[in-house]
Design a protein around this motif. Structure first.
Motif, PDB file in Angstrom:
ATOM      1  N   PRO A   1       0.839  -1.209   0.000  1.00  0.00           N
ATOM      2  CA  PRO A   1       0.000   0.000   0.000  1.00  0.00           C
ATOM      3  C   PRO A   1       0.871   1.255   0.000  1.00  0.00           C
ATOM      4  O   PRO A   1       1.943   1.297   0.618  1.00  0.00           O
ATOM      5  N   SER A   2       0.404   2.284  -0.705  1.00  0.00           N
ATOM      6  CA  SER A   2       1.179   3.521  -0.782  1.00  0.00           C
ATOM      7  C   SER A   2       0.273   4.679  -1.140  1.00  0.00           C
ATOM      8  O   SER A   2      -0.555   4.568  -2.046  1.00  0.00           O
ATOM      9  N   GLY A   3       0.420   5.785  -0.394  1.00  0.00           N
ATOM     10  CA  GLY A   3      -0.334   6.989  -0.716  1.00  0.00           C
ATOM     11  C   GLY A   3      -1.830   6.797  -0.723  1.00  0.00           C
ATOM     12  O   GLY A   3      -2.542   7.416  -1.507  1.00  0.00           O
ATOM     13  N   GLY A   4      -2.346   5.921   0.130  1.00  0.00           N
ATOM     14  CA  GLY A   4      -3.772   5.654   0.178  1.00  0.00           C
ATOM     15  C   GLY A   4      -4.236   4.577  -0.779  1.00  0.00           C
ATOM     16  O   GLY A   4      -5.388   4.147  -0.728  1.00  0.00           O
ATOM     17  N   ALA A   5      -3.367   4.135  -1.669  1.00  0.00           N
ATOM     18  CA  ALA A   5      -3.720   3.076  -2.610  1.00  0.00           C
ATOM     19  C   ALA A   5      -3.497   1.716  -1.952  1.00  0.00           C
ATOM     20  O   ALA A   5      -2.558   1.550  -1.179  1.00  0.00           O
ATOM     21  N   PRO A   6      -4.361   0.739  -2.246  1.00  0.00           N
ATOM     22  CA  PRO A   6      -4.197  -0.587  -1.635  1.00  0.00           C
ATOM     23  C   PRO A   6      -3.025  -1.338  -2.261  1.00  0.00           C
ATOM     24  O   PRO A   6      -2.480  -0.938  -3.291  1.00  0.00           O
ATOM     25  N   SER A   7      -2.656  -2.428  -1.618  1.00  0.00           N
ATOM     26  CA  SER A   7      -1.615  -3.283  -2.187  1.00  0.00           C
ATOM     27  C   SER A   7      -2.144  -3.927  -3.458  1.00  0.00           C
ATOM     28  O   SER A   7      -3.354  -4.098  -3.646  1.00  0.00           O
ATOM     29  N   VAL A   8      -1.240  -4.284  -4.340  1.00  0.00           N
ATOM     30  CA  VAL A   8      -1.643  -4.876  -5.613  1.00  0.00           C
ATOM     31  C   VAL A   8      -0.524  -5.780  -6.111  1.00  0.00           C
ATOM     32  O   VAL A   8       0.654  -5.501  -5.872  1.00  0.00           O
ATOM     33  N   SER A   9      -0.902  -6.879  -6.749  1.00  0.00           N
ATOM     34  CA  SER A   9       0.069  -7.732  -7.427  1.00  0.00           C
ATOM     35  C   SER A   9       0.053  -7.399  -8.909  1.00  0.00           C
ATOM     36  O   SER A   9      -1.015  -7.205  -9.496  1.00  0.00           O
ATOM     37  N   THR A  10       1.221  -7.326  -9.497  1.00  0.00           N
ATOM     38  CA  THR A  10       1.305  -7.035 -10.920  1.00  0.00           C
ATOM     39  C   THR A  10       2.439  -7.821 -11.540  1.00  0.00           C
ATOM     40  O   THR A  10       3.453  -8.108 -10.885  1.00  0.00           O
ATOM     41  N   ASP A  11       2.248  -8.220 -12.772  1.00  0.00           N
ATOM     42  CA  ASP A  11       3.306  -8.856 -13.538  1.00  0.00           C
ATOM     43  C   ASP A  11       3.905  -7.820 -14.475  1.00  0.00           C
ATOM     44  O   ASP A  11       3.181  -7.061 -15.132  1.00  0.00           O
ATOM     45  N   VAL A  12       5.220  -7.776 -14.517  1.00  0.00           N
ATOM     46  CA  VAL A  12       5.945  -6.803 -15.334  1.00  0.00           C
ATOM     47  C   VAL A  12       6.730  -7.579 -16.385  1.00  0.00           C
ATOM     48  O   VAL A  12       7.508  -8.469 -16.052  1.00  0.00           O
ATOM     49  N   LEU A  13       6.514  -7.236 -17.642  1.00  0.00           N
ATOM     50  CA  LEU A  13       7.210  -7.875 -18.756  1.00  0.00           C
ATOM     51  C   LEU A  13       8.095  -6.849 -19.447  1.00  0.00           C
ATOM     52  O   LEU A  13       7.647  -5.736 -19.744  1.00  0.00           O
ATOM     53  N   LEU A  14       9.344  -7.214 -19.682  1.00  0.00           N
ATOM     54  CA  LEU A  14      10.303  -6.317 -20.321  1.00  0.00           C
ATOM     55  C   LEU A  14      10.838  -6.985 -21.588  1.00  0.00           C
ATOM     56  O   LEU A  14      11.014  -8.207 -21.636  1.00  0.00           O
ATOM     57  N   ALA A  15      11.099  -6.177 -22.622  1.00  0.00           N
ATOM     58  CA  ALA A  15      11.619  -6.729 -23.873  1.00  0.00           C
ATOM     59  C   ALA A  15      12.481  -5.703 -24.589  1.00  0.00           C
ATOM     60  O   ALA A  15      12.129  -4.519 -24.654  1.00  0.00           O
ATOM     61  N   THR A  16      13.603  -6.173 -25.108  1.00  0.00           N
ATOM     62  CA  THR A  16      14.456  -5.331 -25.946  1.00  0.00           C
ATOM     63  C   THR A  16      15.263  -6.224 -26.875  1.00  0.00           C
ATOM     64  O   THR A  16      15.445  -7.417 -26.621  1.00  0.00           O
ATOM     65  N   PHE A  17      15.746  -5.627 -27.965  1.00  0.00           N
ATOM     66  CA  PHE A  17      16.568  -6.317 -28.951  1.00  0.00           C
ATOM     67  C   PHE A  17      17.783  -5.448 -29.252  1.00  0.00           C
ATOM     68  O   PHE A  17      17.657  -4.222 -29.378  1.00  0.00           O
TER      69      PHE A  17
END
Length: 241
Positions: free
Chosen positions: A179-195
Motif C-alpha cells: 500500500p502507498s499513498g492511500g492506494a491498496p496493495s496490488v500484485s502485478t506482472d511486469v514484462l520487459l523486452a528489448t533487442f
C-alpha cells in the motif's frame, strides 16, 4: 579499460522513463530540453575532440552537435512510446564504460499486467525461456530477486530471416506492491523486452535490464515510505504505470 573480462558485465547503467505524452505537447518539449541537456553533458567533450580533427578539406562542416543528438533521441523515443498500449511504458538506458556513456539510448518496452494466474510460472512461456523460432541457440535464463518480488531474465542470440545476428532480452517480474499513498496493495506482472544488434552491447544488455528490473521494484515500493513513483490502475488488458 579493465583487463578483467567480468568487469564489463558490472558496468553501471542510467535508466529513465519516456513520458506518456505526444510529440509537440508542452510536456514533450520540456522533456526534450532535459534530453538535450543530458546529451550535452555526456557528449560535448567527445564531440569537441572529433570536431578538432575534422579534415579541413572534408567539403562540409562537422555535422553533429550535442543539441542535435539530444533532440533526435527525444523525438525517436517519444514516437516509439506513443505507439505503445496504455498499460505499457518505454524506458531508455545508457551504459557507462570507463565513466563515459557508450551506448544510448537503448529502449526497453515495459508492460504492467494484471496476473492471469496465481502461479507465476506461466511467465516462463511469456518471455520465451524455452526458446523461440528465431533463437540460434538455447537461451540463458537468470533468476532475479527484488525486495518486493522475483522474476527471471532471458538472453538469447538470434538470427533474422536474412541471416543477420542479434540478441533478445526478455524478462518478467511478479511484484507484490505494498500500500502507498492511500492506494491498496496490488500484485502485478511486469514484462520487459528489448533487442540489440551491436556485439559490444550484447555483452552488457543483460545486466542493464536487471538493473532496470531492480529500479522498477524500487520505484513501486520506495524504501523511504514516500509515494510510489509508479502507480497502478486497473485496466481491461492489464495495469498501467
Amino acid at each position: 579499460m579493465s583487463d578483467d573480462p567480468q568487469e564489463l558485465t558490472r558496468q553501471p547503467w542510467h535508466w529513465e522513463w519516456v513520458p506518456a505524452v505526444r510529440p509537440g505537447e508542452p510536456a514533450a518539449e520540456v522533456w526534450t530540453e532535459h534530453m538535450v541537456a543530458l546529451f550535452d553533458e555526456w557528449t560535448s567533450e567527445g564531440l569537441a575532440t572529433v570536431r578538432a580533427v575534422w579534415p579541413a578539406d572534408a567539403g562540409t562542416d562537422f555535422p553533429f552537435t550535442s543539441d542535435m543528438l539530444g533532440r533526435d533521441a527525444a523525438k525517436w523515443l517519444l514516437e516509439r512510446a506513443a505507439r505503445l498500449p496504455e498499460w505499457a511504458r518505454l524506458a531508455w538506458g545508457a551504459v557507462f564504460v570507463d565513466g563515459r556513456p557508450r551506448w544510448a539510448p537503448v529502449p526497453v518496452v515495459v508492460e504492467f499486467c494484471a496476473p492471469v494466474a496465481e502461479d507465476p510460472n506461466y511467465l516462463m512461456e511469456a518471455v520465451g525461456a524455452r526458446g523461440t523460432e528465431d533463437d540460434a541457440r538455447e537461451p540463458v535464463v537468470d533468476y532475479v530477486t527484488t525486495p518486493i518480488g522475483d522474476g527471471l531474465r532471458v538472453f538469447a542470440l538470434c538470427r533474422g530471416a536474412e541471416g543477420a545476428g542479434f540478441a533478445r532480452v526478455h524478462a518478467a517480474l511478479r511484484l507484490d506492491v505494498p500500500p502507498s499513498g492511500g492506494a491498496p496493495s496490488v500484485s502485478t506482472d511486469v514484462l520487459l523486452a528489448t533487442f540489440v544488434f551491436e556485439m559490444g552491447l550484447m555483452a552488457l544488455i543483460g545486466v542493464g535490464v536487471e538493473q532496470l528490473m531492480q529500479q522498477i521494484a524500487d520505484e513501486c515500493a520506495p524504501a523511504d515510505a514516500s509515494s510510489a513513483r509508479l502507480g497502478f490502475v486497473a485496466a481491461t488488458e492489464g495495469a498501467q504505470a
